[in-house]
Motif scaffolding. Structure first.
Motif: not given
Length: 81
Positions: A21-32
Motif C-alpha cells: 500500500x505504501x508503494x502504491x502511494x509512493x511513500x514509506x510504511x512509516x509515512x503511510x
C-alpha cells in the motif's frame, strides 16, 4: 513534540500489505501509518457520530421520503409479465 509508536508482533501478511500500500502511494510504511493515524483521529468515534446523527432533524417526515423515492423510481413494473 513528535512521539514514536512501535507496533509489535505484526503478522507478516499485514506488514507485506502495508509495504504494498505504501508503494502504491509512493511513500514509506512509516509515512503511510502517520497519514492513516492522522485520518483516524480526525474522524469522530462511532459513538460520537451516532450521537450527533441522532440529534439531526431532516425536516422531512417518513411519508415525504417515501413519496420522493417513489417519484424517483417510477411506477412499479407489472409482476404478471
Amino acid at each position: 513534540m513528535p512521539k514514536t509508536v512501535q507496533i509489535r508482533n505484526l503478522d507478516d501478511e499485514v506488514y507485506a500489505g502495508l509495504v504494498r500500500r505504501a508503494a502504491d502511494y509512493g511513500v514509506s510504511v512509516p509515512e503511510l501509518l502517520r497519514t492513516e493515524a492522522a485520518r483516524l483521529v480526525a474522524r469522530p468515534s462511532i459513538e460520537a457520530w451516532l450521537q450527533r446523527t441522532r440529534q439531526r432533524t431532516s425536516g422531512l417526515d417518513r411519508a415525504e421520503v417515501l413519496e420522493a423515492l417513489d417519484e424517483q423510481r417510477g411506477p412499479w413494473p407489472d409482476a404478471r409479465h
